[in-house]
Design a protein around this motif. Structure first.
Motif, PDB file in Angstrom:
ATOM      1  N   SER A  65      20.397 -19.891  28.522  1.00 29.79           N
ATOM      2  CA  SER A  65      21.144 -19.059  27.574  1.00 29.79           C
ATOM      3  C   SER A  65      22.645 -19.295  27.715  1.00 29.79           C
ATOM      4  CB  SER A  65      20.829 -17.581  27.813  1.00 29.79           C
ATOM      5  OG  SER A  65      21.243 -17.222  29.115  1.00 29.79           O
TER       6      SER A  65
ATOM      7  N   ASN B 220      20.860 -15.310  24.317  1.00 27.75           N
ATOM      8  CA  ASN B 220      22.305 -15.523  24.298  1.00 27.75           C
ATOM      9  C   ASN B 220      23.018 -14.186  24.102  1.00 27.75           C
ATOM     10  OD1 ASN B 220      22.065 -18.391  24.471  1.00 27.75           O
ATOM     11  ND2 ASN B 220      21.500 -18.406  22.320  1.00 27.75           N
ATOM     12  N   SER B 221      24.280 -14.148  24.499  1.00 26.80           N
ATOM     13  CA  SER B 221      25.028 -12.906  24.316  1.00 26.80           C
ATOM     14  C   SER B 221      26.457 -13.194  23.860  1.00 26.80           C
ATOM     15  CB  SER B 221      25.054 -12.077  25.609  1.00 26.80           C
ATOM     16  OG  SER B 221      25.763 -12.750  26.619  1.00 26.80           O
TER      17      SER B 221
ATOM     18  N   SER C  38      26.653 -17.425  26.904  1.00 29.67           N
ATOM     19  CA  SER C  38      27.374 -16.183  26.695  1.00 29.67           C
ATOM     20  C   SER C  38      28.793 -16.521  26.263  1.00 29.67           C
ATOM     21  CB  SER C  38      27.401 -15.373  27.998  1.00 29.67           C
ATOM     22  OG  SER C  38      27.997 -14.123  27.786  1.00 29.67           O
TER      23      SER C  38
ATOM     24  N   HIS D  74      18.057 -14.834  18.396  1.00 30.65           N
ATOM     25  CA  HIS D  74      17.952 -14.781  19.858  1.00 30.65           C
ATOM     26  C   HIS D  74      19.322 -14.514  20.507  1.00 30.65           C
ATOM     27  CE1 HIS D  74      15.213 -15.138  23.160  1.00 30.65           C
ATOM     28  NE2 HIS D  74      16.002 -15.975  23.795  1.00 30.65           N
ATOM     29  N   ILE D  75      19.997 -13.461  19.982  1.00 31.37           N
ATOM     30  CA  ILE D  75      21.332 -13.125  20.495  1.00 31.37           C
ATOM     31  C   ILE D  75      21.511 -11.613  20.578  1.00 31.37           C
ATOM     32  CG2 ILE D  75      22.437 -13.214  18.226  1.00 31.37           C
ATOM     33  CD1 ILE D  75      24.910 -14.407  19.733  1.00 31.37           C
TER      34      ILE D  75
END
Length: 95
Positions: free
Chosen positions: A80, A45-46, A82, A12-13
């Motif tokens: 999320s 997420n990033s 970052s 999930h990124i």
């Protein structure tokens, strides 16, 4: 500037790698396109890898504008995270 994006659905990124000279307007354009894309998931997420990017063209005002753009588009759900990775003091300031 070159941007490479990879998505790991299982983790999930989203990972964005920027290389070369990054101009403020180019980064804002990329962010607008990302946030406007139909598949953009605010809960994902990033990681922004700027370790090979040249952000020397950014002023303090440019940083504020990018920050405002992210804040207005990211969402306030708190679902999320970052992170920004970089090797220079200016990148630390951007983050």
């Amino acid at each position: 500037m070159k941007v490479t994006t990879s998505i790991d659905e299982a983790a999930h990124i989203r990972v964005h790698t920027l290389t070369g000279k990054v101009l403020p307007e180019d980064l804002k354009k990329i962010l607008r396109e990302l946030y406007g894309s139909p598949g953009f998931d605010r809960r994902m997420n990033s990681l922004w890898d700027l370790s090979e990017a040249d952000v020397s063209a950014f002023s303090a005002e440019d940083v504020r504008q990018v920050m405002a753009l992210v804040k207005s588009n990211w969402g306030a759900e708190g679902e999320s995270r970052s992170a920004i990775v970089g090797s220079k003091d200016l990148i630390y300031g951007l983050s």
